[in-house]
Design an enzyme around this catalytic site. Structure first.
Site, mmCIF file in Angstrom:
data_model
loop_
_atom_site.group_PDB
_atom_site.id
_atom_site.type_symbol
_atom_site.label_atom_id
_atom_site.label_comp_id
_atom_site.label_asym_id
_atom_site.label_seq_id
_atom_site.Cartn_x
_atom_site.Cartn_y
_atom_site.Cartn_z
ATOM 1 N N ASP A 29 43.521 77.553 70.299
ATOM 2 C CA ASP A 29 42.043 77.067 70.649
ATOM 3 C C ASP A 29 41.046 77.960 71.103
ATOM 4 O O ASP A 29 41.118 79.041 71.081
ATOM 5 C CB ASP A 29 42.459 76.295 72.092
ATOM 6 C CG ASP A 29 41.359 75.307 72.548
ATOM 7 O OD1 ASP A 29 40.683 74.696 71.819
ATOM 8 O OD2 ASP A 29 41.341 75.151 73.771
ATOM 9 N N LYS B 148 45.248 67.498 66.973
ATOM 10 C CA LYS B 148 45.182 68.877 66.600
ATOM 11 C C LYS B 148 46.669 69.024 65.638
ATOM 12 O O LYS B 148 46.748 69.870 64.766
ATOM 13 C CB LYS B 148 45.176 69.665 67.364
ATOM 14 C CG LYS B 148 43.600 70.286 68.089
ATOM 15 C CD LYS B 148 43.717 70.957 69.153
ATOM 16 C CE LYS B 148 42.319 71.223 69.941
ATOM 17 N NZ LYS B 148 42.199 72.374 70.724
ATOM 18 N N ASP C 147 37.629 76.908 73.318
ATOM 19 C CA ASP C 147 37.072 76.629 74.844
ATOM 20 C C ASP C 147 38.260 76.609 75.643
ATOM 21 O O ASP C 147 39.324 75.924 75.637
ATOM 22 C CB ASP C 147 36.327 75.162 74.713
ATOM 23 C CG ASP C 147 35.084 75.208 74.140
ATOM 24 O OD1 ASP C 147 34.233 76.050 74.329
ATOM 25 O OD2 ASP C 147 35.046 74.762 72.859
ATOM 26 N N ASP D 115 45.840 70.012 73.284
ATOM 27 C CA ASP D 115 46.517 71.034 72.848
ATOM 28 C C ASP D 115 48.103 70.749 72.947
ATOM 29 O O ASP D 115 48.899 71.456 72.439
ATOM 30 C CB ASP D 115 46.447 72.290 73.264
ATOM 31 C CG ASP D 115 44.959 72.919 72.957
ATOM 32 O OD1 ASP D 115 44.284 72.925 71.865
ATOM 33 O OD2 ASP D 115 44.051 73.256 74.218
ATOM 34 N N ASP E 28 44.687 75.607 76.174
ATOM 35 C CA ASP E 28 44.549 75.030 77.318
ATOM 36 C C ASP E 28 44.325 73.819 78.003
ATOM 37 O O ASP E 28 44.344 73.516 79.108
ATOM 38 C CB ASP E 28 43.425 76.013 78.138
ATOM 39 C CG ASP E 28 41.942 75.186 77.808
ATOM 40 O OD1 ASP E 28 41.273 74.781 78.493
ATOM 41 O OD2 ASP E 28 41.840 75.162 76.225
#
Length: 239
Positions: free
Chosen positions: A14, A160, A16, A187, A183
């Site tokens: 990821d 994702k 951010d 995810d 995070d």
């Protein structure tokens, strides 16, 4: 989980909260450069997986020196070997977006550059606002995904895990060969499916529960910690 460098072919990361200084921050941490260089030195293929628009995601990859595939818009679109791949089709209708905005959201500047998702930023914190937005989206057959930074409204067929899975099929790799680090709530599916997975120390609780390793450090420093641990204490450039 030590010394697995030969088992890990792909690192799905990821951006951010994972390559930035901490969760909630937009500024890349200097350790993100160390992460990129370490993966390149080890010959591990990177996949950036993000809720950001494709131009933003590709820009981050280019400036970090990561040459692997990019999955953007929470799995709705990807670039693999220079080819743009659309996993989702269409966009959320304007009427749906307007209904959700009335709860207390404003449009993200990235919407102009999105193919499938529509991203909304909360105007102010309000209890239950994300849950109400998700319920409205589901009524019309769409998904509303909270990334920790924005609410992403997307057509069916995204996520994702769907985007990363499409990329893995195209590069001839399997989930068992993936180290995934993220995070956010968006995810979780990837963290659960990957053979190896980790979450920075300040990740969302859902991400921590799904990950096999939780770092002590936040953001990119936690990401570097996880990579070094999984890949047998491999040395990384200082950051």
């Amino acid at each position: 989980m030590q010394g697995l460098a030969g088992s890990v072919r792909v690192a799905a990361l990821d951006i951010d909260g994972t390559l930035t200084e901490r969760r909630g921050a937009a500024r890349l941490d200097g350790c993100s450069i160390a992460v990129a260089r370490l993966l390149n030195d080890l010959g591990v293929t990177s996949i950036l997986m993000t809720g950001n628009s494709l131009p933003v995601a590709r820009g981050v990859a280019v400036y970090l020196g990561l040459e692997g595939p990019v999955v953007a818009e929470n799995g709705c679109v990807a670039v693999v070997g220079g080819e743009r791949v659309h996993i989702c089709s269409g966009r959320p209708p304007e009427g749906l977006v307007k209904r959700i905005m009335e709860l207390g959201f404003k449009p993200s500047w990235q919407n102009e550059y999105r193919y499938h998702e529509y991203s909304l930023i909360p105007v102010k914190a309000a209890p239950g606002i994300v849950e109400r937005a998700s319920a409205i989206a589901e009524e019309e057959g769409y998904r509303a995904i909270w990334s920790g930074y924005a609410l992403h409204i997307q057509p069916p067929g995204g996520g994702k895990a769907r985007g990363v899975g499409e990329v893995l099929a195209r590069i001839g790799a399997g989930w068992s060969e993936v180290l995934a680090i993220g995070d956010g709530e968006n995810d979780v599916e990837v963290l659960a499916r990957a053979g190896y997975s980790g979450a920075p120390g300040d990740a969302a609780e859902q991400a921590k529960r799904a990950a096999k390793i939780v770092a002590r450090s936040p953001g990119a420093r936690g990401t570097l910690e996880i990579i070094q641990r999984v890949l047998g204490g491999a040395r990384a450039p200082a950051c």
